[in-house]
Design an enzyme around this catalytic site. Structure first.
Site, PDB file in Angstrom:
ATOM      1  N   LYS A 280       5.094  17.207 -28.205  1.00  0.00           N
ATOM      2  CA  LYS A 280       4.619  16.469 -27.041  1.00  0.00           C
ATOM      3  C   LYS A 280       5.803  16.092 -26.148  1.00  0.00           C
ATOM      4  O   LYS A 280       6.947  16.037 -26.608  1.00  0.00           O
ATOM      5  CB  LYS A 280       3.905  15.183 -27.484  1.00  0.00           C
ATOM      6  CG  LYS A 280       2.620  15.382 -28.261  1.00  0.00           C
ATOM      7  CD  LYS A 280       2.056  14.031 -28.670  1.00  0.00           C
ATOM      8  CE  LYS A 280       0.789  14.172 -29.497  1.00  0.00           C
ATOM      9  NZ  LYS A 280      -0.350  14.643 -28.700  1.00  0.00           N
ATOM     10  N   GLU A 352      -3.893  19.180 -34.292  1.00  0.00           N
ATOM     11  CA  GLU A 352      -3.828  18.978 -35.752  1.00  0.00           C
ATOM     12  C   GLU A 352      -4.956  18.122 -36.290  1.00  0.00           C
ATOM     13  O   GLU A 352      -5.324  18.221 -37.459  1.00  0.00           O
ATOM     14  CB  GLU A 352      -2.481  18.355 -36.127  1.00  0.00           C
ATOM     15  CG  GLU A 352      -2.386  16.839 -36.058  1.00  0.00           C
ATOM     16  CD  GLU A 352      -2.620  16.260 -34.659  1.00  0.00           C
ATOM     17  OE1 GLU A 352      -3.092  15.123 -34.561  1.00  0.00           O
ATOM     18  OE2 GLU A 352      -2.325  16.947 -33.656  1.00  0.00           O
ATOM     19  N   ARG A 354      -8.150  18.137 -35.783  1.00  0.00           N
ATOM     20  CA  ARG A 354      -9.309  18.916 -36.232  1.00  0.00           C
ATOM     21  C   ARG A 354      -9.004  19.656 -37.526  1.00  0.00           C
ATOM     22  O   ARG A 354      -9.915  19.933 -38.308  1.00  0.00           O
ATOM     23  CB  ARG A 354      -9.732  19.887 -35.127  1.00  0.00           C
ATOM     24  CG  ARG A 354      -8.733  20.966 -34.786  1.00  0.00           C
ATOM     25  CD  ARG A 354      -8.939  21.561 -33.418  1.00  0.00           C
ATOM     26  NE  ARG A 354      -8.559  20.618 -32.376  1.00  0.00           N
ATOM     27  CZ  ARG A 354      -8.640  20.871 -31.067  1.00  0.00           C
ATOM     28  NH1 ARG A 354      -9.118  22.029 -30.645  1.00  0.00           N
ATOM     29  NH2 ARG A 354      -8.266  19.975 -30.176  1.00  0.00           N
TER      30      ARG A 354
END
Length: 501
Positions: A280, A352, A354
């Site tokens: 990110k 991640e 899910r």
């Protein structure tokens, strides 16, 4: 904080402040407000005539009583238009009033039951809303502030007294207030978890706090570690955990009532999300300590369910891990095998949540859950779609969807249904595995839900994407700056409603 109900005259209540109310347009107050007005020789009526009291929604006017009644101060809460008033406004106004009194260093207050008079709302529901709103509105996370580092000079509200003139109603009101306290304390517990920094709330500490809660309220608790996950074939969960030095945990809590099938609650427990190899951007990454808010909500809801004892079996499953870009981390292009045997091509390691929910849902099904609700800060796309106003909701069972909608409405936690049209599934088809973990930007929240649907199969299921409502930047009503505690009360209401059939 203690909330109690007593019978008597609100004007004679012995507290540091009396709280009454006023609808917009009222020029001659009646009921409890009228009683206080008369005891104050018409002071409230004079303020109305002068234009200082208008009853506008959210107005809070605090003034001294100069010894004319036992309480030294009175707070008049503006209720707005009577035709628009509802229980949710009782909840939010109670939160605002409580913060105003705390700022005035009021330690105890007595209040009439907002909404239960001429508004005609259910008195028990109003008492519950007052208790919920007060405790939710007063929440602050100060665990890591030293005395010298605390700038807030406000005091602490220690007691709220709901005064009812009709003694025959006090037991009903107390029952409502007691339920409200349980609901609010559960939401505040979830807030505590989500506000903790990730160096404190590791997956191990997360599991420890869940176990401590279970012991305190009488839940069954079990924590699965890496060897058990490997034995179960939880390759999706273990894949996400591979980049972190912190060992993953699978938290399981059970509320039992008989031998029937259980409602399953599955929560995302990413205690910190860097995005993994698909890193990110740095700006705002500190907020990713709250990426376990779904798991926190599920655990906190179980605590309230245990205290309220609905006649239903409920099982919670929370896969907990960090998502870190360590040397062992999964890479884009890797293929993982979930507990069900389904293979997953990893396109983006920042998708991640899910992955861990896939194994969490599969395990809930293995434990015999007959219906499943999963909760997650799953997609940034949901925050773009619904902003910070509502949770997104998708599922495969209309009856369960309607139950969740009703539970959310009762909690004042807004949700909105999105479609799961089969055409969207094309976006998560993989050339090298059974499925891939992201379908791109278009309909990102929907394709994430369709990914989870692969592991639900034909079990009745609802997915709640709470991204956008998990954290707030300022106080407003029952919401406070920081973690929201949403959707704890929705989940508790769901269990209560299902227990009632």
């Amino acid at each position: 904080m203690h909330v109690r109900v007593e019978s008597g005259d609100i004007a004679q209540a012995k507290a540091a402040c009396i709280v009454v109310n006023l609808f917009e347009g009222v020029t001659s107050p009646a009921g409890g407000t009228g009683a206080v007005d008369r005891a104050l020789d018409g002071a409230i009526s004079k303020l109305i005539a002068q234009g200082d009291l208008r009853g506008k929604y959210g107005d809070l006017v605090l003034f001294p009583t100069f010894g004319k009644v036992p309480a030294p101060r009175v707070l008049v809460v503006g209720l707005g238009k009577s035709a628009e008033f509802n229980v949710d406004k009782v909840r939010n106004l109670s939160a605002e009033a409580a913060r105003r009194l705390r700022a005035a260093r009021v330690e105890s207050f007595a209040t009439i039951t907002h909404g239960a008079g001429i508004a005609g709302l259910d008195p028990q529901a109003c008492a519950q809303a007052i208790a919920e709103g007060t405790l939710l509105g007063l929440y602050r996370f100060r665990q890591h502030k030293s005395a010298s580092g605390t700038e807030d000079d406000a005091g602490e509200v220690k007691e709220a007294i709901i005064v009812e003139h009709d003694a025959s109603k006090t037991d009903v009101l107390q029952a409502g207030a007691d339920t409200g306290v349980v609901m609010a304390e559960a939401a505040n517990f979830a807030r505590d978890l989500a506000n903790e920094p990730a160096n404190v709330l590791t997956p191990t500490e997360f599991a420890h706090r869940a176990q401590s809660l279970a012991a305190a309220v009488g839940l069954e608790g079990e924590i699965l570690a890496r060897p058990q996950m490997e034995e179960l074939g939880m390759g999706a969960l273990l894949g996400v955990a591979a980049g972190s030095h912190q060992p993953p945990k699978l938290i399981v809590l059970r509320h039992r009532h008989g031998d029937g099938a259980a409602l399953g609650l599955v929560g995302k427990g990413i205690t910190f999300d860097t995005g993994g190899i698909s890193l990110k951007q740095a700006a705002g990454m500190e907020e990713m300590k709250g990426d376990m808010s779904g798991g926190a909500a599920v655990i906190a809801a179980m605590g309230a369910i245990a205290r309220l004892k609905p006649a239903i079996n409920v099982t919670a499953v929370v896969p907990a891990t960090e998502n870190m870009p360590g040397g062992g981390a999964i890479r884009p292009g890797d293929v993982l095998k979930a507990m069900t045997g389904k293979t997953i091509e990893v396109i983006n390691t920042d998708a991640e949540g899910r992955l861990i929910l896939a194994d969490g849902i599969a395990y809930a099904r293995k434990l015999g859950c007959s219906s499943i609700v999963d909760v997650a800060t799953l997609t940034g796309a949901m925050a773009i779609t619904l902003g910070n106003v509502a949770m997104g909701m998708m599922g495969n069972d209309e009856a369960l969807m309607n139950r969740v909608k009703a539970a959310a409405a009762a909690a004042g936690e807004k949700c909105w249904e999105l479609p799961l049209f089969e055409e969207y599934r094309e976006q998560i088809k993989s050339d090298v595995a059974d499925i891939k973990n992201t379908g791109g930007r278009n309909a990102g929240s929907i394709t994430a839900a369709l990914f989870l649907k692969e592991f639900v199969e034909d079990t009745p299921w609802v997915h709640i994407d709470m991204a956008g409502v998990d954290n707030y930047e300022k106080d407003k009503g029952v919401l406070v700056k920081g973690a929201s505690g949403i959707p704890v009360r929705t989940l508790v209401n769901l269990a209560l409603q299902m227990a009632r059939g």
